[in-house]
Structure formats: C-alpha cells, structure tokens
Design a protein around this motif. Structure first.
Motif, PDB file in Angstrom:
ATOM      1  N   SER A 130       0.832  -1.200   0.000  1.00 47.65           N
ATOM      2  CA  SER A 130       0.000   0.000   0.000  1.00 47.65           C
ATOM      3  C   SER A 130       0.872   1.258   0.000  1.00 47.65           C
ATOM      4  N   PRO A 131       0.761   2.114  -1.018  1.00 47.34           N
ATOM      5  CA  PRO A 131       1.558   3.357  -1.026  1.00 47.34           C
ATOM      6  C   PRO A 131       1.290   4.222   0.197  1.00 47.34           C
ATOM      7  N   GLU A 132       0.071   4.204   0.694  1.00 46.70           N
ATOM      8  CA  GLU A 132      -0.269   5.032   1.843  1.00 46.70           C
ATOM      9  C   GLU A 132       0.432   4.567   3.117  1.00 46.70           C
ATOM     10  N   HIS A 133       0.894   3.320   3.128  1.00 47.10           N
ATOM     11  CA  HIS A 133       1.517   2.775   4.328  1.00 47.10           C
ATOM     12  C   HIS A 133       3.016   2.557   4.134  1.00 47.10           C
ATOM     13  N   ARG A 134       3.608   3.179   3.120  1.00 48.80           N
ATOM     14  CA  ARG A 134       5.027   2.979   2.828  1.00 48.80           C
ATOM     15  C   ARG A 134       5.904   3.378   4.012  1.00 48.80           C
ATOM     16  N   GLN A 135       5.629   4.523   4.635  1.00 46.79           N
ATOM     17  CA  GLN A 135       6.458   4.963   5.754  1.00 46.79           C
ATOM     18  C   GLN A 135       6.328   4.025   6.953  1.00 46.79           C
TER      19      GLN A 135
END
Length: 334
Positions: A130-135
């Motif tokens: 998920s790009p939103e959860h990369r960090q």
C-alpha cells in the motif's frame, strides 16, 4: 537492563552461577519505560524448517518471511490430527477455500506483510504494497532489522551449521565472538537479498563465491525464491552440489530439482538421509518432501530410512512417512 531472578535456576543445575534473564522491569520502583515494539520468532516447528519474524507496535504488525517459497502451513504430524486442519486440507484440494483461510493455506507466502491491528485485528488485509503505508512499512522493517542485529539472530544459520560453529561453547557464546565465527552483517545482508526477487538474481549469484557458507546458503535460497531457471543459475547450483557445506549442497539440490534438473541433485539429497547429523538428515528429508513427484526415483532410499528404527529422530521418520503417503497416493490415482 536485567531482571534478577536469583541464583536458583543455574545453582540447581550444579553450576553455582546466579541466573539472569534479559529484560526490563515493568512493575515496581525500577520499572522501565514501556517498550515501543514487541517481537516474534518462528524457526523450526517440530519436523519443519522456516524463518519468520514479526514486529508489533500499538497499531501495526510487520512480518518478514525468509523462506517465502515454503507454505505458512506445512504438513505437521501433530497439527494434521486436528479436525480443523483436516477440513482445510480437504477444502483446499477441492478449490473451495476463500479469504484469509485460502491465504494461510497457500503453497507460498509473501516476503513482507503489514497489518493494521486496530482496523484489521484478524490480519486479513496485507498492507505491505500500500503506497499510503510505505512509511509505516519502512519504520517497522527498520525495527526488525535493528532487532536482528542487536540480538545476533541465530535463525540466520542453518541448524547444523549453527551447532558446528559453536563447537566447545554455546551457540550464543559463538555469536558473541564476532565476525570470525558469525559475520552477521554479511549473512544478514545475504538473507535480506534473497527476498529481492526476481530483480537481484545477478547479486544472488555473486554470493555463491563468498567464503562464508551461510552467505552461500542464502544465495541458493535467493535463487529458489526467484524460481530462477536460466543457465547461469543452473550452472551455479550445479557447482554448489560440491560445496564444502552439506547444508548448502542440500538446498542447491532442492533448487535444481525444482528446475527439473534432478539427475545430479537427487543423489545429494538421498546421501543426506544417512548423514551422521540428525539435523542434516531432517533437512534432507524436508527437501525430498518439498520436491514432491520429483522424489519418486529416490523411493527405495526413502523407504529404507523411514523404516529404520535406529534413527531416534522421529521428525525424520514423520517427514518421510508423509512423502511416502503422497507418492503412494499419486501412484494409486494414476
């Protein structure tokens, strides 16, 4: 810090040394700060080998699977006696599983998993891509990497290799002796690289020339994970059949069998079944079991070892009994 539990444990063993367990007090005047992360470990489960690690904070849980080509739920003698597992096996064979159960029963697993425990307490939605959860993924991955280094994670070594390096001392003392015994940074980097498939095959091939057998081991696992089938991979694996390390030879033989090149590989696996080390025998049995139908030419050797009561390691016989049942069932189905 340390939590002193007094001299009882080791003194009772006749050693006369006060016993300590590593940790941080969580009650009383010396209580430390609450931990940010909790860690989990999965290595050998009775007769099956794996290496998975987890990190959890108050909201997220991260998984790292170092053998993604192996299933979450391998056949385990004790577990297969459970009615639930028997039913899941039946439904899988009939193609009727769905959702999280189908995910759990797959023949392979992802290298990384990330779950939002608050929103998804049953871990059904993997957020690793998920790009939103990369960090979040990178933070949890970094926490895991730090833990491996801080604890000198011995799961990075094949079981007999770990025992061999610890001759005359405990495995933990061996790990603390530094790079001469356990060059953890090189080995860990190789293990992480093994999960970067299919984009790192050339780097994995370079690991085959390392002086440390555990680094070479992870190079072979990387090719297995990548399902590499080209001639450069096959050539490297063929040479690895003569590696000084028996456990490197075994994983190379398994990889070649997966590539439909069993001719020189099967004798290596059958030889492993009679190795003096019970843990090498177990590694060989697992490899033969995982290659399925390609183990058929080794049936006589498998039957002989499976029926040998002198082998006190029940795990070896359990794995080989499963192999024989699978191959016998396939013969009857023809």
């Amino acid at each position: 810090g340390f939590v002193d539990i007094g001299p009882s444990v080791l003194s009772l063993a006749g050693l006369g040394i006060p016993a300590h367990v590593q940790g941080v007090p969580f009650l009383g005047p010396r209580a430390g700060e609450p931990r940010q992360y909790v860690y989990g470990v999965r290595d050998r489960m009775d007769e099956r080998y794996d290496m998975s690690r987890t990190v959890r904070d108050r909201r997220y849980k991260y998984h790292r699977n170092y053998f993604p080509s192996r299933p979450f739920a391998p056949w385990l003698d004790y577990m297969e006696k459970l009615a639930t597992m028997q039913e899941w096996r039946r439904l899988k064979a009939e193609g009727k599983l769905s959702g999280v159960t189908a995910f759990f029963m797959r023949d392979a697993k992802p290298v990384e998993e990330l779950y939002d425990i608050q929103a998804d307490p049953h871990e059904q939605v993997n957020l690793a891509d998920s790009p939103e959860h990369r960090q979040v993924l990178e933070r949890m991955r970094a926490a895991h990497f730090d833990w491996v280094r801080q604890t000198l994670d011995l799961g990075l070594l094949p079981e007999q290799e770990m025992r061999d390096r610890a001759r005359g001392s405990s495995e933990y003392e061996m790990a603390r002796r530094g790079d001469a015994s356990f060059p953890i940074e090189r080995i860990f980097n190789a293990a992480v690289l093994s999960g970067h498939f299919p984009n790192a095959v050339n780097e994995m091939l370079r690991l085959f020339g390392d002086e440390d057998s555990a680094v070479r081991f992870w190079g072979v696992i990387g090719l297995t994970n990548a399902a590499a089938r080209d001639e450069s991979a096959a050539g490297a694996l063929q040479k690895a059949l003569d590696d000084p390390s028996v456990e490197v030879r075994l994983v190379a033989a398994e990889a070649l069998c997966r590539m439909d090149r069993p001719q020189a590989a099967l004798p290596v696996l059958t030889a492993g079944l009679t190795h003096p080390s019970e843990w090498v025998r177990l590694q060989a049995a697992n490899s033969l079991d995982r290659i399925g139908e390609k183990a058929r030419p080794a049936l006589d050797a498998i039957r002989k070892v499976a029926a040998d009561p002198s082998d006190e390691n029940l795990f070896v016989r359990w794995v080989l009994a499963h192999t024989l049942r699978q191959l016998t069932r396939k013969t009857k189905d023809r």
